[in-house]
Design an enzyme around this catalytic site. Structure first.
Site: not given
Length: 449
Positions: A285-287, A289-290
């Site tokens: 959910h992070c790498i 996307v961010d």
């Protein structure tokens, strides 16, 4: 001065008094805490503060999530069901879809999703909606903390903006801060209790209150923009380094050099090196996307994030590279793709959890499904996977299935798999994470990424 109404009478209180009142509530745990968004971040967060003795209310639009929580049923791997049930029984935690109850909260934590669209542009619709809803119901003296990952300026625009339009003065009769979530699904070592948490407020008073609430893990910075950028930078750092090692993996295959031995050799240096390993791609959910939040924001200033964009091309290209390697392996055995039976072991984006968000293994499965005769997915942590718009059931591990497969692809190396059993019941394995060799299994059956 701040105008307030107490028991039908208008009175004036100072900013200092408003800050002191909330600070005292935080100190004696009488402050009521609201958590907006009860997903992978929100539910663990709600449980964390309830466990600390606060009275916590979780807010979500999903009736199924709200009902599950109120019944003491956890739908998040990192939330222990027994712990959740105890918090519900002690009336320290409850959940609701009734947003009007926001008006009785002293602290509001925004833990809503911040995904990217198909165009790789930020989708801040959940943050925007939360900001509008809070402004509609919140009362003066409340502390609002945004935790969702985002680019610099979001807190000011989407949280402070609606509040200011409603007549609030940030730092005086309302307090706003940004403190990005640091939740790593499946991590047994680091959690909300022992992971430092960056905190930046819109004003000094906002920062002080947010740090008082978060407690000993608070790591204060000068303002919300530093806090917002720090979160994006954390994961962009990993994104770029993963791209480097993925590119090296492709190069090593062409040079007939073992990428895994190369990485381990470099890792023997006790300083100046951080170990990253290649894979089918980058999920979670992070790498993945961010970095695009930073890219989007920088484009507004007329600049480009060349390294981030290149890293995206490399990481996204690993699914196609893996697909071609699978095609080569089958061809080396004289097996055509359209006649092949391929088994995928593990589809989650990381080991020992059922989280499929942005999983590169799922993208690989989507490509294979269109080409192979038979595709079997073994994933112990989920019941079904959405493949090319349709739900596809997964099966439980069975060595007989492996015995009839032309190729077994290790997608996610869950620790529940018996790797010796996997090896003994297969004729050909594509090991994307080098798990076999790490377990001491060296065999000509195994092809490494």
């Amino acid at each position: 001065m701040i105008l307030s109404t107490v028991q039908g009478k208008d009175i004036f209180i100072t900013q200092h008094t408003a800050q002191t009142v909330l600070h005292n509530k935080l100190q004696n745990k009488s402050a009521k805490i609201g958590v907006i968004g009860l997903g992978y971040v929100g539910l663990p967060t709600a449980c964390h503060y309830a466990s600390r003795g606060y009275n916590v209310t979780g807010f979500d639009l999903s009736e199924s999530k709200v009902n599950a929580i109120n019944e003491g049923v956890s739908y998040i791997d990192d939330v222990n069901q027994q712990q959740l049930s105890k918090l519900i029984e002690k009336e320290l935690l409850r959940a609701t879809t009734n947003m009007s109850l926001l008006r009785v909260m002293d602290v509001l934590l925004i833990c809503v999703p911040t995904p990217v669209k198909g165009t790789k542009e930020p989708d801040l619709s959940f943050v925007e909606s939360a900001g509008r809803t809070i402004a509609e119901y919140v009362i003066e003296g409340t502390l609002v903390i945004l935790e969702s990952t985002t680019y610099p300026g979001t807190t000011e625009e989407y949280i402070c903006g609606p509040l200011i339009k409603k007549g609030f003065v940030v730092g005086e009769n309302i307090f706003v801060a940004y403190s990005p979530e640091r939740i790593d699904p499946g991590n047994k070592r680091f959690n909300l209790s022992n992971t430092p948490k960056v905190v930046g407020g819109m004003t000094a008073a906002c920062t002080e209150l947010a740090c008082a609430f978060i407690g000993k893990t608070a790591n204060r910075v000068k303002g919300v923009r530093v806090a917002e950028l720090s979160k994006v930078f954390e994961n962009t750092f990993r994104w770029v380094n993963l791209a480097l090692v993925n590119e090296l993996a492709v190069l090593c295959e062409e040079l007939d050099i073992d990428i895994w031995e190369t990485i381990n050799a470099a890792s023997s240096k006790p300083y100046g090196f951080m170990k990253f390993t290649p894979g089918i791609g980058v999920g979670g959910h992070c790498i993945p996307v961010d970095p695009y939040y930073l890219t989007y924001k920088v484009k507004e200033q007329g600049h480009r994030t060349k390294m981030i964009e290149l890293a995206g091309e490399i990481n996204d290209g690993m699914v196609q590279y893996t697909y071609l390697r699978i095609l080569e392996l089958l061809s080396s055995k004289g097996i055509l793709m359209q006649h092949a039976h391929v088994v995928i072991l593990g589809a989650a984006y990381k080991s020992d959890i059922g989280d499929l968000r942005e999983s590169p293994v799922v993208r690989l499965i989507e490509k294979l499904q269109k080409k192979v005769k038979t595709l079997t997915i073994i994933e112990p942590y989920v019941k079904e996977i959405n493949i090319n718009g349709q739900a596809q059931a997964v099966v439980q591990y069975d060595p007989v299935i492996l015995q009839h497969a032309d190729l077994v692809v290790i997608g996610t190396p869950h620790t529940c798999f018996d790797w010796n059993n996997v090896h003994d019941n297969t004729t050909l394995i594509f090991d994307s994470k080098n798990v076999m060799e790490e377990k001491g299994i060296v065999s000509n059956k195994v092809a490494k990424l």
